[in-house]
Design a protein around this motif. Structure first.
Motif, PDB file in Angstrom:
ATOM      1  N   ASN A 178       2.162  15.591   8.638  1.00  0.00           N
ATOM      2  CA  ASN A 178       3.389  16.035   8.242  1.00  0.00           C
ATOM      3  C   ASN A 178       3.798  15.707   6.738  1.00  0.00           C
ATOM      4  N   ASN A 179       4.160  16.614   5.926  1.00  0.00           N
ATOM      5  CA  ASN A 179       4.271  16.601   4.511  1.00  0.00           C
ATOM      6  C   ASN A 179       5.773  16.151   4.138  1.00  0.00           C
ATOM      7  N   ARG A 180       6.567  15.697   4.963  1.00  0.00           N
ATOM      8  CA  ARG A 180       7.801  15.421   4.473  1.00  0.00           C
ATOM      9  C   ARG A 180       7.658  14.181   3.899  1.00  0.00           C
ATOM     10  N   ILE A 181       8.616  13.802   2.853  1.00  0.00           N
ATOM     11  CA  ILE A 181       8.668  12.634   2.139  1.00  0.00           C
ATOM     12  C   ILE A 181       9.232  11.609   3.000  1.00  0.00           C
ATOM     13  N   VAL A 182       8.591  10.397   3.053  1.00  0.00           N
ATOM     14  CA  VAL A 182       8.884   9.189   3.697  1.00  0.00           C
ATOM     15  C   VAL A 182       9.274   8.115   2.691  1.00  0.00           C
TER      16      VAL A 182
ATOM     17  N   MET B 273       0.795  -0.998   0.022  1.00  0.00           N
ATOM     18  CA  MET B 273       0.125  -0.033   0.120  1.00  0.00           C
ATOM     19  C   MET B 273       0.885   1.214   0.060  1.00  0.00           C
ATOM     20  N   ASN B 274       1.289   1.816  -1.113  1.00  0.00           N
ATOM     21  CA  ASN B 274       2.022   2.948  -1.171  1.00  0.00           C
ATOM     22  C   ASN B 274       1.180   4.317  -1.248  1.00  0.00           C
TER      23      ASN B 274
ATOM     24  N   GLN C  22       3.961   1.706   5.387  1.00  0.00           N
ATOM     25  CA  GLN C  22       4.266   1.190   6.677  1.00  0.00           C
ATOM     26  C   GLN C  22       4.077   2.516   8.009  1.00  0.00           C
ATOM     27  N   ARG C  23       4.559   3.693   7.355  1.00  0.00           N
ATOM     28  CA  ARG C  23       4.252   4.801   8.348  1.00  0.00           C
ATOM     29  C   ARG C  23       2.705   4.884   8.499  1.00  0.00           C
ATOM     30  N   TYR C  24       1.769   4.665   7.593  1.00  0.00           N
ATOM     31  CA  TYR C  24       0.357   4.855   7.911  1.00  0.00           C
ATOM     32  C   TYR C  24      -0.100   3.410   8.759  1.00  0.00           C
ATOM     33  N   GLN C  25       0.494   2.529   8.493  1.00  0.00           N
ATOM     34  CA  GLN C  25       0.214   1.523   9.386  1.00  0.00           C
ATOM     35  C   GLN C  25       0.378   1.649  10.718  1.00  0.00           C
ATOM     36  N   ASP C  26       1.930   1.962  11.133  1.00  0.00           N
ATOM     37  CA  ASP C  26       2.242   2.592  12.472  1.00  0.00           C
ATOM     38  C   ASP C  26       1.348   3.429  12.962  1.00  0.00           C
TER      39      ASP C  26
END
Length: 102
Positions: free
Chosen positions: A67-71, A1-2, A76-80
């Motif tokens: 937060n609009n910084r590129i990850v 999921m990107n 994975q950030r969304y899942q966390d």
């Protein structure tokens, strides 16, 4: 999921609604205790602490979502972030339930 852009807005909206109810509840609770402190017993302490921690967790979730910084791995950030969100929600309701049972 990107591609998680479509998943962020509903969570932001729900956080606004939940935190609005939490803050309204706490404000009403504080205003009804005119002559004594609002936190007087164990149930009040449990409720105040769980609401405080869940509110801080909701603010962390809101920060992570806005937060609009590129990850490197947005899925994975969304899942966390979702895990923190669900934990904050469960904590708020568990604190309320425990306070009602004490």
């Amino acid at each position: 999921m990107n591609d998680v852009a479509g998943l962020r807005q509903p969570m932001v909206t729900s956080i606004g609604i939940i935190m609005g109810f939490q803050l309204a509840f706490l404000a009403n609770w504080a205003l009804t205790a005119e002559t004594v402190p609002a936190v007087v017993g164990l149930a009040d302490t449990v409720l105040a602490l769980t609401f405080l921690v869940s509110t801080v967790a909701f603010m962390l979730v809101l920060f992570r979502l806005l937060n609009n910084r590129i990850v490197t791995n947005p899925g994975q950030r969304y899942q966390d972030t979702l895990r923190i969100y669900i934990s904050a929600l469960v904590l708020a309701f568990v604190g309320l339930a425990v306070a009602l049972l004490i």
